[in-house]
Design an enzyme around this catalytic site. Sequence first.
Site, PDB file in Angstrom:
ATOM      1  N   HIS A  65       2.639   3.472  -9.078  1.00 39.96           N
ATOM      2  CA  HIS A  65       2.494   1.979  -9.580  1.00 39.96           C
ATOM      3  C   HIS A  65       3.894   1.386 -10.024  1.00 39.96           C
ATOM      4  O   HIS A  65       4.222   0.231  -9.824  1.00 39.96           O
ATOM      5  CB  HIS A  65       1.136   1.582 -10.296  1.00 39.96           C
ATOM      6  N   LEU A  92      11.506 -20.159  -4.668  1.00 41.86           N
ATOM      7  CA  LEU A  92      10.336 -19.566  -3.990  1.00 41.86           C
ATOM      8  C   LEU A  92       9.124 -19.686  -5.007  1.00 41.86           C
ATOM      9  O   LEU A  92       9.085 -19.603  -6.103  1.00 41.86           O
ATOM     10  CB  LEU A  92      10.811 -18.174  -3.955  1.00 41.86           C
ATOM     11  N   ASP A 145       0.797  -1.183  -0.061  1.00 41.36           N
ATOM     12  CA  ASP A 145       0.138  -0.011  -0.049  1.00 41.36           C
ATOM     13  C   ASP A 145       0.972   1.266  -0.078  1.00 41.36           C
ATOM     14  O   ASP A 145       2.115   1.351   0.606  1.00 41.36           O
ATOM     15  CB  ASP A 145      -0.865  -0.192   1.191  1.00 41.36           C
TER      16      ASP A 145
HETATM   17  C1  FPP Z   1      -1.649   0.082  -3.390  1.00 36.90           C
HETATM   18  O1  FPP Z   1      -1.306   1.359  -3.425  1.00 36.90           O
HETATM   19  C2  FPP Z   1      -1.335  -0.244  -4.705  1.00 36.90           C
HETATM   20  C3  FPP Z   1      -2.033  -0.924  -5.494  1.00 36.90           C
HETATM   21  C4  FPP Z   1      -3.694  -1.150  -5.498  1.00 36.90           C
HETATM   22  C5  FPP Z   1      -1.563  -1.788  -6.795  1.00 36.90           C
HETATM   23  C6  FPP Z   1      -0.395  -2.609  -6.398  1.00 36.90           C
HETATM   24  C7  FPP Z   1       0.538  -2.637  -7.622  1.00 36.90           C
HETATM   25  C8  FPP Z   1       1.842  -2.630  -7.708  1.00 36.90           C
HETATM   26  C9  FPP Z   1       2.718  -2.711  -6.506  1.00 36.90           C
HETATM   27  C10 FPP Z   1       2.565  -2.919  -8.991  1.00 36.90           C
HETATM   28  C11 FPP Z   1       2.398  -3.784  -9.791  1.00 36.90           C
HETATM   29  C12 FPP Z   1       2.671  -5.255  -9.234  1.00 36.90           C
HETATM   30  C13 FPP Z   1       2.464  -6.521  -9.600  1.00 36.90           C
HETATM   31  C14 FPP Z   1       2.827  -7.744  -9.023  1.00 36.90           C
HETATM   32  C15 FPP Z   1       2.295  -6.599 -11.246  1.00 36.90           C
HETATM   33  P1  FPP Z   1      -2.328   2.444  -3.604  1.00 36.90           P
HETATM   34  O2  FPP Z   1      -2.518   3.078  -4.668  1.00 36.90           O
HETATM   35  O3  FPP Z   1      -3.702   2.167  -2.947  1.00 36.90           O
HETATM   36  O4  FPP Z   1      -1.503   3.717  -2.686  1.00 36.90           O
HETATM   37  P2  FPP Z   1      -2.299   4.737  -1.718  1.00 36.90           P
HETATM   38  O5  FPP Z   1      -3.073   4.163  -0.539  1.00 36.90           O
HETATM   39  O6  FPP Z   1      -1.239   5.815  -1.533  1.00 36.90           O
HETATM   40  O7  FPP Z   1      -3.286   5.539  -2.722  1.00 36.90           O
END
Ligand code: FPP
Length: 256
Positions: free
Chosen positions: A42, A136, A25
Amino acid sequence: MQHISSTLGVPDTSYVPQHVAIIMDGNGRWATQRHLPRIAGHNRGLDAVRAVVEASAARGVQFLTLFAFSSENWRRPADEVSFLMRLFMTALRREVVKMHANNIRLRVVGDLSRFSPRIQQLIADAEARTARNTGLTVTIAANYGGRWDLLQAMRKMLARQPMLDPETIDESVLAPHLAMAYAPEPDLFIRTGGEQRISNFLLWQLAYSELYFTDTYWPDFDAAELDKAFASYRQRERRFGRTSAQLVAPGLSGTA
Ligand code: FPP
């Protein structure tokens, strides 16, 4: 392989957590803090995934489970959802080659029916390609929700045995139908980005996991941050309902 349930028995614990589950997050806030669009967060989040996969493999973790997209994330603005889908496709194409070269097995859990046929095919290819790898296991939870998992497990269980007597349903009847039945329950759950919630992640499997929360945003999470989480994990006394005294002298104080 059947793993020991934390409520039916006492699982083995080890110096390095065998199964680490992470809610990644803070990508959006990382970007906003830098006056960048959320998608930049992201992109950097994917770099962090790479670093944490490498570090986990190097430290001997057996299962790493990453919450990439929850069943509730569809509620985000359409352009962010479609960016995440494209990022997911790029990652599946590129990263899988490297993972395969490093003996890493990739699995994806969640309700995949909402993804495009193209993504579903990429997932199937990536899983098939790495299926025989013995290092893994990285599981990506995509359109996953803990409640969805319990419901789909119940549906599968009843489809298999429609006349099941309710009295005979116990953990060992239901658990094999959960999406991650192939893995032991997580030893360590990590959530970055400052929130202290489970957010409908592995509801069943987190019963006795150690929880670790950090304010660090996911794009800044790296091998050193993982080591901090592991150091915290090593301080925990994993009692699984027992007393401290029982841990010191297991034979002395019964089994209740
Ligand atoms: C949460 O941060 C993150 C996500 C909903 C997306 C996670 C994706 C990645 C880490 C990149 C791609 C990964 C793979 C495995 C392909 P948020 O957007 O909710 O952050 P915020 O709470 O600060 O808004």
